[in-house]
Design an enzyme around this catalytic site. Structure first.
Site, PDB file in Angstrom:
ATOM      1  N   GLU A  26      40.620  48.833  45.728  1.00 12.01           N
ATOM      2  CA  GLU A  26      41.771  48.991  44.840  1.00 12.01           C
ATOM      3  C   GLU A  26      41.307  48.940  43.381  1.00 12.01           C
ATOM      4  O   GLU A  26      40.459  48.109  43.030  1.00 12.01           O
ATOM      5  CB  GLU A  26      42.700  47.811  45.145  1.00 12.01           C
ATOM      6  N   TRP A  27      41.860  49.815  42.552  1.00  9.98           N
ATOM      7  CA  TRP A  27      41.587  49.752  41.110  1.00  9.98           C
ATOM      8  C   TRP A  27      42.547  48.754  40.482  1.00  9.98           C
ATOM      9  O   TRP A  27      43.760  48.787  40.751  1.00  9.98           O
ATOM     10  CB  TRP A  27      41.791  51.123  40.459  1.00  9.98           C
ATOM     11  N   LEU A  28      42.009  47.849  39.670  1.00  8.84           N
ATOM     12  CA  LEU A  28      42.869  46.895  38.965  1.00  8.84           C
ATOM     13  C   LEU A  28      42.695  47.117  37.474  1.00  8.84           C
ATOM     14  O   LEU A  28      41.560  47.248  36.995  1.00  8.84           O
ATOM     15  CB  LEU A  28      42.479  45.460  39.333  1.00  8.84           C
TER      16      LEU A  28
ATOM     17  N   ASP B 235      29.940  33.360  43.593  1.00  8.35           N
ATOM     18  CA  ASP B 235      29.194  33.871  42.429  1.00  8.35           C
ATOM     19  C   ASP B 235      30.141  33.909  41.225  1.00  8.35           C
ATOM     20  O   ASP B 235      30.259  34.913  40.536  1.00  8.35           O
ATOM     21  CB  ASP B 235      28.672  35.284  42.749  1.00  8.35           C
TER      22      ASP B 235
HETATM   23  P1  ADP Z   1      28.182  44.823  40.230  1.00  7.08           P
HETATM   24  O1  ADP Z   1      28.320  44.705  41.725  1.00  7.08           O
HETATM   25  O2  ADP Z   1      27.268  45.911  39.804  1.00  7.08           O
HETATM   26  O3  ADP Z   1      27.827  43.505  39.567  1.00  7.08           O
HETATM   27  P2  ADP Z   1      30.998  44.481  39.575  1.00  7.08           P
HETATM   28  O4  ADP Z   1      31.655  44.353  40.902  1.00  7.08           O
HETATM   29  O5  ADP Z   1      30.778  43.225  38.814  1.00  7.08           O
HETATM   30  O6  ADP Z   1      29.619  45.278  39.689  1.00  7.08           O
HETATM   31  O7  ADP Z   1      31.864  45.509  38.727  1.00  7.08           O
HETATM   32  C1  ADP Z   1      31.457  45.927  37.436  1.00  7.08           C
HETATM   33  C2  ADP Z   1      32.614  45.829  36.462  1.00  7.08           C
HETATM   34  O8  ADP Z   1      33.664  46.716  36.900  1.00  7.08           O
HETATM   35  C3  ADP Z   1      33.275  44.454  36.412  1.00  7.08           C
HETATM   36  O9  ADP Z   1      32.691  43.640  35.451  1.00  7.08           O
HETATM   37  C4  ADP Z   1      34.705  44.788  36.073  1.00  7.08           C
HETATM   38  O10 ADP Z   1      34.874  44.883  34.681  1.00  7.08           O
HETATM   39  C5  ADP Z   1      34.921  46.153  36.685  1.00  7.08           C
HETATM   40  N1  ADP Z   1      35.617  46.075  37.982  1.00  7.08           N
HETATM   41  C6  ADP Z   1      35.163  45.475  39.120  1.00  7.08           C
HETATM   42  N2  ADP Z   1      36.030  45.626  40.124  1.00  7.08           N
HETATM   43  C7  ADP Z   1      37.069  46.329  39.614  1.00  7.08           C
HETATM   44  C8  ADP Z   1      38.301  46.812  40.166  1.00  7.08           C
HETATM   45  N3  ADP Z   1      38.612  46.615  41.457  1.00  7.08           N
HETATM   46  N4  ADP Z   1      39.146  47.492  39.363  1.00  7.08           N
HETATM   47  C9  ADP Z   1      38.811  47.718  38.063  1.00  7.08           C
HETATM   48  N5  ADP Z   1      37.670  47.309  37.486  1.00  7.08           N
HETATM   49  C10 ADP Z   1      36.800  46.614  38.256  1.00  7.08           C
END
Ligand code: ADP
Length: 295
Positions: free
Chosen positions: A99-101, A202
């Site tokens: 899901e996009w948040l 984490d």
């Molecule tokens: P990685 O696995 O490379 O560490 P993350 O899961 O931390 O990546 O995601 C990178 C960035 O994307 C996050 O810091 C956040 O800002 C953004 N992000 C992560 N999940 C979502 C989501 N479901 N919807 C919108 N933005 C997200």
């Protein structure tokens, strides 16, 4: 990230269509920065929007574990996490879709208070199988062992600090008081027998956010069941969460006074992991922490 090209975009869109039971095609895509490990993008067909992370095909298990962790946290109905949709491999890339948040909300309106209350509520979800999880996962990109264990001292020594020290040693790290520390763990944890709580695993500040609607969200977990204090400890490691977070957490799950001592032992795991991932000054930081723990 590099744009999802023709066949890759098509395969992922097909997968999204299947799991959501509604046709989806990627019409717009935008790279998302901020992650440490993977490439990330926002994709949309102008009606529905999803968040996709990609990596080499070899990293599928990492995404499957992330999907399972997000689902378990989602099912706890305690704190908002992105709902995972699917993961897979296509054209030498592995991917996860969720899901996009819309993140980037401010901290007004009690969002961090709710983050504290809701994290404590998630920590009230416990396992009857002890400490661990039904599968191994990763912390950053480092393997994290989760084989079930009845005893918390044993879990922390043999599934957490032990494997990180082994990796660090293989990398040439020098930790002269490692054995002394490992032998002291029973005394340091002592009679503390924590609940086996559902953990994020984490929870540094980069993995906690507020949506534009003001709802707290936690992201990118390394899920397992363990001492809730280890999640709290990490919230203090790289920039502390706001004060109201801790007050609110404590009002739902009281924080023990001895947490202050255990916190450094718990955060040592993450600093050793940072040494294994990034090297450099994390070695001396780990040695200072070991000295502090043993003092
Ligand atoms: P990685 O696995 O490379 O560490 P993350 O899961 O931390 O990546 O995601 C990178 C960035 O994307 C996050 O810091 C956040 O800002 C953004 N992000 C992560 N999940 C979502 C989501 N479901 N919807 C919108 N933005 C997200």
């Amino acid at each position: 990230m590099a744009p999802l090209n023709g066949p890759v975009a098509e395969q992922i869109a097909k997968h999204i269509s299947e799991v959501t039971n509604a046709p989806f095609q990627i019409e717009t895509q935008q790279s998302v920065s901020g992650g440490c490990i993977n490439q990330a993008a926002k994709v949309s067909d102008r009606k529905r929007t999803f968040f996709i992370k990609t990596n080499h095909a070899t990293q599928l298990a990492m995404f499957e574990a992330e999907r399972d962790g997000l689902q378990e946290m989602y099912d706890s109905r305690s704190i908002r996490v992105p709902q995972p949709l699917c993961c897979g491999v296509t054209h030498s890339l592995s991917y996860i879709v969720m899901e996009w948040l819309e993140l980037g909300g401010g901290c007004s309106g009690g969002a961090w208070r709710r983050m504290g209350e809701q994290l404590a509520a998630m920590h009230k979800a416990t396992s009857t199988q002890g400490y661990g999880w039904h599968r191994d996962n990763t912390i950053g990109s480092t393997p994290q062992q989760n084989q079930w264990c009845e005893d918390w001292v044993e879990f922390w020594r043999d599934r957490r600090l032990g494997p990180q020290f082994s990796l660090a040693h293989a990398k040439g790290g020098y930790f002269p008081r490692r054995d002394e520390l490992m032998n002291a763990i029973p005394r340091l944890i002592g009679a503390h027998t924590p609940m086996a709580s559902l953990l994020h695993g984490d929870l540094w500040s980069g993995n906690a956010a507020i949506t534009v609607e003001g709802e707290p969200v936690i992201l990118d977990p390394a899920t397992y069941y363990g001492d809730p204090e280890s999640d709290l400890a990490m919230t203090e490691l790289f920039g502390r969460f706001p004060h109201e977070f801790y007050q609110a957490y404590d009002s739902v799950l009281p924080i023990a006074t001895a947490y202050r001592q255990r916190k450094v032992l718990y955060n040592l795991y993450h600093i050793l992991n940072h040494y294994n991932l990034f090297g450099g000054s994390y070695e001396s930081q780990a040695n200072s922490m070991i000295a502090q723990i043993l003092s």
